[in-house]
Write an enzyme that holds these catalytic residues in place. Sequence first.
Site, PDB file in Angstrom:
ATOM      1  N   GLU A 126       0.958  -1.328   0.140  1.00 53.89           N
ATOM      2  CA  GLU A 126       0.073  -0.021  -0.133  1.00 53.89           C
ATOM      3  C   GLU A 126       0.839   1.151  -0.124  1.00 53.89           C
ATOM      4  O   GLU A 126       2.173   1.167   0.092  1.00 53.89           O
ATOM      5  CB  GLU A 126      -1.158  -0.102   1.113  1.00 53.89           C
ATOM      6  CG  GLU A 126      -2.010  -0.915   1.159  1.00 53.89           C
ATOM      7  CD  GLU A 126      -2.966  -0.972   2.037  1.00 53.89           C
ATOM      8  OE1 GLU A 126      -3.030  -0.033   2.962  1.00 53.89           O
ATOM      9  OE2 GLU A 126      -4.225  -1.756   2.158  1.00 53.89           O
ATOM     10  N   HIS A 243      -8.601  10.069   1.617  1.00 59.98           N
ATOM     11  CA  HIS A 243      -8.401   8.937   0.800  1.00 59.98           C
ATOM     12  C   HIS A 243      -8.356   9.184  -0.601  1.00 59.98           C
ATOM     13  O   HIS A 243      -9.394   9.733  -1.032  1.00 59.98           O
ATOM     14  CB  HIS A 243      -8.967   7.643   1.115  1.00 59.98           C
ATOM     15  CG  HIS A 243      -8.627   6.273   0.759  1.00 59.98           C
ATOM     16  ND1 HIS A 243      -8.468   5.981  -0.607  1.00 59.98           N
ATOM     17  CD2 HIS A 243      -7.953   5.192   1.373  1.00 59.98           C
ATOM     18  CE1 HIS A 243      -8.094   4.863  -0.706  1.00 59.98           C
ATOM     19  NE2 HIS A 243      -7.499   4.425   0.445  1.00 59.98           N
ATOM     20  N   ARG A 289      -0.309   9.356   0.853  1.00 62.55           N
ATOM     21  CA  ARG A 289      -1.572   9.683   0.631  1.00 62.55           C
ATOM     22  C   ARG A 289      -1.616  11.180   0.381  1.00 62.55           C
ATOM     23  O   ARG A 289      -2.548  11.575  -0.409  1.00 62.55           O
ATOM     24  CB  ARG A 289      -2.697   9.420   1.863  1.00 62.55           C
ATOM     25  CG  ARG A 289      -3.213   8.028   1.576  1.00 62.55           C
ATOM     26  CD  ARG A 289      -4.232   7.643   2.451  1.00 62.55           C
ATOM     27  NE  ARG A 289      -4.312   6.094   2.474  1.00 62.55           N
ATOM     28  CZ  ARG A 289      -5.089   5.588   3.350  1.00 62.55           C
ATOM     29  NH1 ARG A 289      -5.563   6.056   4.394  1.00 62.55           N
ATOM     30  NH2 ARG A 289      -5.039   4.272   3.175  1.00 62.55           N
ATOM     31  N   HIS A 350     -11.662  10.429   4.972  1.00 64.99           N
ATOM     32  CA  HIS A 350     -11.488   9.025   5.371  1.00 64.99           C
ATOM     33  C   HIS A 350     -11.194   8.685   6.970  1.00 64.99           C
ATOM     34  O   HIS A 350     -11.728   7.938   7.423  1.00 64.99           O
ATOM     35  CB  HIS A 350     -10.411   8.354   4.423  1.00 64.99           C
ATOM     36  CG  HIS A 350     -10.222   6.818   4.523  1.00 64.99           C
ATOM     37  ND1 HIS A 350     -11.217   5.890   4.510  1.00 64.99           N
ATOM     38  CD2 HIS A 350      -9.264   6.310   4.956  1.00 64.99           C
ATOM     39  CE1 HIS A 350     -10.779   4.694   4.759  1.00 64.99           C
ATOM     40  NE2 HIS A 350      -9.568   4.853   4.995  1.00 64.99           N
ATOM     41  N   ARG A 385      -1.260   9.991   8.190  1.00 66.47           N
ATOM     42  CA  ARG A 385      -1.153   8.509   8.403  1.00 66.47           C
ATOM     43  C   ARG A 385      -0.603   7.532   7.329  1.00 66.47           C
ATOM     44  O   ARG A 385      -1.287   7.544   6.174  1.00 66.47           O
ATOM     45  CB  ARG A 385      -2.720   8.040   9.058  1.00 66.47           C
ATOM     46  CG  ARG A 385      -2.632   6.437   9.429  1.00 66.47           C
ATOM     47  CD  ARG A 385      -4.004   6.128   9.889  1.00 66.47           C
ATOM     48  NE  ARG A 385      -4.930   6.371   8.765  1.00 66.47           N
ATOM     49  CZ  ARG A 385      -5.533   5.167   8.037  1.00 66.47           C
ATOM     50  NH1 ARG A 385      -4.947   3.993   8.127  1.00 66.47           N
ATOM     51  NH2 ARG A 385      -6.318   5.531   7.107  1.00 66.47           N
TER      52      ARG A 385
HETATM   53  C1  SIN Z   1      -7.663   1.155   2.111  1.00 67.39           C
HETATM   54  O1  SIN Z   1      -7.738  -0.100   2.038  1.00 67.39           O
HETATM   55  O2  SIN Z   1      -7.129   1.640   0.938  1.00 67.39           O
HETATM   56  C2  SIN Z   1      -7.646   1.816   3.606  1.00 67.39           C
HETATM   57  C3  SIN Z   1      -6.561   1.555   4.227  1.00 67.39           C
HETATM   58  C4  SIN Z   1      -6.514   2.613   5.253  1.00 67.39           C
HETATM   59  O3  SIN Z   1      -7.092   3.720   5.317  1.00 67.39           O
HETATM   60  O4  SIN Z   1      -5.722   2.423   6.155  1.00 67.39           O
END
Ligand code: SIN
Length: 550
Positions: A126, A243, A289, A350, A385
């Site tokens: 991620e 997000h 992000r 988010h 975050r």
């Molecule tokens: C996601 O699945 O993109 C969200 C994960 C997160 O916000 O930590």
Amino acid sequence: MTRPDFLAAAEGEPASRFYDIIVVGSGIAGLTAAVGAARHFKVALISKSVLRDTTTFLAQGGIAAALSEQDSPELHMEDTIRAGAGLCDEEAVRILVNEGPERVRELMEICPKFDRSGGDLVLASEGAHSVPRIAHAGGDATGSEVVSALAQAMRQGSRVQVLEHEFVVDLLTDGGRCVGTVSLNLRSGEFTLNFASAVVLATGGCGQVYSLTTNPAVATGDGMAMAFRAGATVSDMEFVQFHPTGLYSDESPIFLITEALRGEGAYLLNHAGERFMLGVHPQAELGPRDVVVKEMVRHMQGAGQEFLYLDATHLDCQMLRERFPNVYDTLRERGYDLCKDRIPVAPVCHYMIGGVKTDVWGRSTLPGLYASGEVSSTGVHGANRLASNSLLEGLVFSDRIVRDLDRYVASLGERARPSQVQLPQPRGDGNRPSQLAENRRRLQKTMTAEVGIVRRDAGLLRAIREINALSASLEPPGASLEEYELFNLLGIAGQIARAARLRHESRGSHLREDFPARDDAAWRRHINFSVRNKEDGGPAERGEPGGGNR
Ligand code: SIN
């Protein structure tokens, strides 16, 4: 005994209940705290809805932890601090990454559905993680699998009394410490005083201050608002994380398309069909992000559009369907084929980074009051975050709270006893439901327009004035959930706007058009609010310079 100041004194004796520990909220933080505390204490877990109605339940991506041989807590710490844009509390981050792997392994013992291949955990990539480190369950159903497993574990123990459809209106304090809660039974309309040695807030975030959010309708900032009213300090309220890939729609909540899809190789495209993150960040679509969102805003504004595209059409369709069954099916229901269509996406509110300020044991500044998960501000997220650190934060810090409760409860002399407390009663007729709905809509619209992704002084001032006007137009709350939620939302929205107005720089998720640069000399510090400095425009407490000092 201090009663909540906005509840009127009334005739009659209060109904009272007595526990050792009260946990408010039923996401990963609340359930972990309740399960752990129940080993030694008589526990009540209070939810204003049903157990599964939480943000955790909706979590798709997973839990970040250094679980593979190519990873280490040190690397996880580096990534977290780099993403946090200079404001992470290093001690809290060190605890998060060092204790995280063991907590996740313990969770896996009660939640066997974490995804594996040939016996090995499958770890996803991620944004801003330097190695794949996201453990997930049911493909993209991590939250629901985890909540179900923890709820089952809790029900197996007999020492947790679960109170659903019970709204905690406020905290009870006595002699400068928290001694319980006032709650409203949403079915009977009755108020109850719940006494306990300690209260653990795990009420989640406040996404409902915005029109478009991935948060469920229950995310109305109740825990932050009641902690503040009771005298606890809240911190970092200006840092609201957007997000990058909410499905572009006017649904509520907005359907989130997990970042893990970009981790598998999906692209972000502008309206010319170009991958606009190439060259902007070395990790392109998997940059932090705040970096991705900022670039998205630039491209949306340039094109005069409110959305861009997420493109997974070049990826293997069977993999997409197996790895992301929830995303695939939900998009299908909305008329999109993830394998064939570019999906319209937009940044969407988010996650609340700020919240009830705690130390590394989850202790708020009010003795007897703990906070864990999104309601808290432990300092692990800094100003931005790192993806999938939030479920981990709930696990790690609820476990630490459980350990500290033994110490705290033992240190108390006498248990809290009710003194002459009267039942709170509705004042007058309360507020009309249509006015409440209209004020909530106006608040959300104002916050989205003026206190959203990009902020400027004039807009923030307009927002503060509108929030004040909306508050002034209301009678004190009576006995409806909608009233209490609206008062909480207004209080939290005011703090977000005021903190955002005070911070004269851009950092992490806080973007100021009028102060575009990061200013470490002046602003590598936290903005704290407490009842002592709550007046609008009044001075905010500032932490000491340096990310580690709070
Ligand atoms: C996601 O699945 O993109 C969200 C994960 C997160 O916000 O930590």
